[in-house]
Scaffold this active site. Structure first.
Site, short mmCIF file in Angstrom:
data_model
loop_
_atom_site.label_atom_id
_atom_site.label_comp_id
_atom_site.label_asym_id
_atom_site.label_seq_id
_atom_site.Cartn_x
_atom_site.Cartn_y
_atom_site.Cartn_z
N HIS A 308 0.96 -1.62 -0.20
CA HIS A 308 0.03 -0.40 -0.08
C HIS A 308 0.82 1.47 -0.18
CE1 HIS A 308 -3.01 2.81 0.96
NE2 HIS A 308 -4.38 1.87 0.45
N ASP A 367 -8.02 -5.20 -0.11
CA ASP A 367 -8.71 -4.93 -1.66
C ASP A 367 -8.04 -6.96 -2.01
OD1 ASP A 367 -9.94 -3.37 -2.55
OD2 ASP A 367 -7.90 -2.51 -3.61
N1 CMC Z 1 4.37 -7.36 -4.96
C1 CMC Z 1 5.81 -7.53 -5.11
N2 CMC Z 1 6.23 -6.41 -4.50
C2 CMC Z 1 6.12 -5.44 -4.62
C3 CMC Z 1 4.72 -5.10 -4.49
C4 CMC Z 1 3.58 -6.13 -4.70
N3 CMC Z 1 2.22 -5.70 -4.81
N4 CMC Z 1 4.37 -4.02 -4.18
C5 CMC Z 1 5.34 -3.29 -3.56
N5 CMC Z 1 6.40 -4.41 -3.84
C6 CMC Z 1 7.54 -4.11 -3.99
C7 CMC Z 1 8.50 -2.99 -4.78
O1 CMC Z 1 9.48 -3.86 -6.25
C8 CMC Z 1 9.78 -2.43 -3.74
O2 CMC Z 1 10.89 -3.15 -4.19
P1 CMC Z 1 12.28 -2.78 -4.43
O3 CMC Z 1 11.90 -1.48 -3.01
O4 CMC Z 1 13.22 -3.66 -4.12
O5 CMC Z 1 12.13 -1.65 -5.37
C9 CMC Z 1 9.22 -1.79 -2.83
O6 CMC Z 1 8.15 -3.22 -2.69
C10 CMC Z 1 8.51 -0.33 -2.24
O7 CMC Z 1 7.66 -0.61 -3.79
P2 CMC Z 1 6.01 1.44 -4.34
O8 CMC Z 1 7.04 1.01 -5.82
O9 CMC Z 1 7.68 1.67 -3.98
O10 CMC Z 1 5.13 1.34 -3.63
P3 CMC Z 1 4.26 2.18 -4.12
O11 CMC Z 1 4.24 2.35 -2.47
O12 CMC Z 1 4.98 3.09 -4.38
O13 CMC Z 1 2.91 1.04 -4.71
C11 CMC Z 1 1.06 0.02 -4.63
C12 CMC Z 1 2.28 0.62 -3.62
C13 CMC Z 1 -0.02 -0.66 -3.72
C14 CMC Z 1 1.01 0.87 -5.68
C15 CMC Z 1 1.62 -1.43 -4.62
O14 CMC Z 1 2.15 -1.86 -3.28
C16 CMC Z 1 1.49 -2.58 -5.62
O15 CMC Z 1 1.28 -2.16 -6.73
N6 CMC Z 1 0.32 -2.99 -5.23
C17 CMC Z 1 -0.28 -4.08 -6.05
C18 CMC Z 1 -1.77 -3.91 -6.35
C19 CMC Z 1 -2.67 -3.54 -5.53
O16 CMC Z 1 -2.89 -4.33 -4.52
N7 CMC Z 1 -2.71 -2.46 -5.43
C20 CMC Z 1 -3.84 -2.10 -3.92
C21 CMC Z 1 -3.44 -0.63 -2.93
S1 CMC Z 1 -4.80 -0.54 -1.92
C22 CMC Z 1 -6.54 -0.59 -2.40
C23 CMC Z 1 -6.35 1.45 -2.38
O17 CMC Z 1 -6.28 1.87 -0.94
O18 CMC Z 1 -7.05 2.01 -3.47
#
Ligand code: CMC
Length: 433
Positions: A308, A367
């Site tokens: 998240h 989710d």
């Molecule tokens: N699976 C595998 N690796 C992940 C995932 C995941 N779902 N989410 C983040 N990571 C890793 C990412 O690769 C990164 O690794 P590194 O530091 O080695 O490069 C690290 O964790 C941090 O990721 P980030 O992209 O900087 O995190 P973010 O805060 O920008 O992204 C997110 C948050 C929700 C977009 C992301 O976790 C994601 O794509 N999750 C899957 C989609 C999902 O479930 N979305 C629903 C969010 S909750 C609904 C809402 O409230 O709207």
């Protein structure tokens, strides 16, 4: 007492800007940079709004590090346990929990408006038979902007309040109609003798040829899911609603704009993506292979429903919904979806033990569980984001109402860091090399 400030110094010119420090009820203090351009001729640069507060709000507070979520000061866990979705709607809109009389009046006002104009029903036939329900929702929600001209004076608090009640009242009807249209069944009109959630399930699953009696465990699971999705402060879809609303746009059109943003897989589309992923995994034996892909830096695959943007601790909504989800799965008779549920529970267990996910604080988000609950309720995957929108509509309209009353209210207009070409002369097409 003097207002605390932060001094920002431009080392190139020696000029300074005294920025007031605003102190919130909870959360980090906020530097007010409104005068920065006047003082230093500079903007701030913050892609993704990682550290930018765009408004004052007293609706929702969340602490991503601590894993806390409050609406109007009430912890989400308490609301999910004791409240109904409609009561939470009242709380978000008016700031206080209603008395019994206030609640009955509010419920009456919402139910009274549950039907949509008969002409809306004709809009659906313009959509392709296999259209995604979110594309239909965006359209029919936006279409509501062509009604209610008599009560759309944005400066009139009575009109604004009526608009909010209309949004909450009509969302279940529109959502159920999207589903009925997709499966070719006749629309079921709202039944005001039923509760908000039961009425929605009735519009989804009853049919002129048979009666439908909702299972109380299913009703409660959906009620909790809607409560947990009701608001989440300045997320992408809510910010979209505020931005569109800041231009003075029609509030129903603003809701449609929020719906568009919600559709994205990084936001509300994740619950649907969770089910697609579980289907793709196929058997519990394949889970390690998918976890390995999620960890592979050279693979763009991510575990849907994990991680998240703001919760770098367990999402407090997940704690609540996880229990509801497990209870529901135990309550439901074993069915054709049993395999998917087995995979979900196994994936949850393995990912929670995996170093990669622990280190990065990637926990199952709301989710992950809401997708499984909706599947267990018999709601098709393509409807999942619509269900998120059904719950979130109150957050959007409550935030819109708050913005319209804010003395600082002005059109939202971010600045940019221009990195394009310098000024150059136009070259006629025949002279270009
Ligand atoms: N699976 C595998 N690796 C992940 C995932 C995941 N779902 N989410 C983040 N990571 C890793 C990412 O690769 C990164 O690794 P590194 O530091 O080695 O490069 C690290 O964790 C941090 O990721 P980030 O992209 O900087 O995190 P973010 O805060 O920008 O992204 C997110 C948050 C929700 C977009 C992301 O976790 C994601 O794509 N999750 C899957 C989609 C999902 O479930 N979305 C629903 C969010 S909750 C609904 C809402 O409230 O709207």
């Amino acid at each position: 007492m003097t207002t605390p400030t932060v001094t920002i110094t431009d080392n190139a010119t020696g000029k300074t800007s005294e920025c007031p420090v605003l102190v919130p009820t909870y959360g980090p203090r906020v530097i007010d940079t409104k005068n920065l351009y006047k003082d230093l001729g500079m903007f701030t640069h913050d892609p993704g709004f990682m550290t930018t507060s765009a408004c004052r709000s007293s609706i929702t507070f969340l602490d991503g590090d601590e894993g806390k979520l409050f609406h109007r000061g009430y912890p989400i866990e308490q609301l999910a346990e004791h409240s109904s979705y409609l009561e939470v709607c009242y709380l978000l809109l008016y700031g206080e929990l209603p008395t019994k009389t206030q609640f009955e009046e509010f419920e009456y006002q919402v139910k009274f408006r549950s039907n949509v104009h008969e002409r809306v029903n004709h809009m659906y036939s313009g959509y392709m038979y296999d259209a995604h329900p979110m594309s239909i929702m965006v359209g029919v929600m936006g279409a509501l902007s062509s009604y209610y001209h008599e009560a759309l004076d944005l400066n009139d608090p009575v009109d604004r309040d009526l608009t909010a009640k209309r949004v909450i009242a009509k969302m279940p009807t529109l959502a159920a109609q999207c589903y009925k249209y997709a499966i070719g069944h006749p629309f079921v009109y709202p039944n005001n003798s039923l509760g908000y959630v039961e009425n929605f399930l009735n519009m989804m699953f009853s049919h002129p040829m048979n009666t439908y009696t909702p299972d109380p465990v299913a009703v409660r699971a959906l009620e909790v899911m809607l409560i947990l999705h009701a608001d989440h402060e300045q997320n992408a879809s809510t910010s979209t609603v505020r931005l569109a609303g800041s231009a003075g746009a029609n509030p129903f059109a603003c809701m449609a704009a929020g719906m568009v943003t919600l559709w994205g897989p990084a936001h509300g589309g994740a619950n649907e993506a969770v089910l697609h992923m579980l289907n793709e995994i196929k058997t519990p034996e394949n889970i390690p292979q998918f976890i390995a892909r999620a960890k592979d830096q050279n693979d763009t695959f991510r575990l849907m429903g994990f991680g998240h943007r703001v919760y770098k601790n367990f999402d407090p909504r997940s704690r609540v919904i996880r229990k509801v989800c497990h209870d529901l799965l135990e309550h439901m008779p074993a069915n054709v979806n049993a395999r998917v549920f087995d995979i979900a529970l196994k994936l949850e267990e393995l990912a929670l033990k995996d170093e990669y996910f622990i280190e990065r604080k990637l926990y199952p988000n709301v989710d992950f569980y809401s997708g499984i609950i909706l599947k267990a309720l018999g709601i098709p995957e393509s409807m999942f984001t619509v269900m998120f929108g059904l719950g979130r509509a109150v957050g959007w309209i409550a935030q819109w109402l708050e913005m319209m009353q804010d003395p600082d209210f002005r059109i939202g207009r971010p600045r940019q860091l221009y990195v394009g070409s310098r000024q150059r002369e136009y070259v006629p097409i025949g002279q270009r090399g």
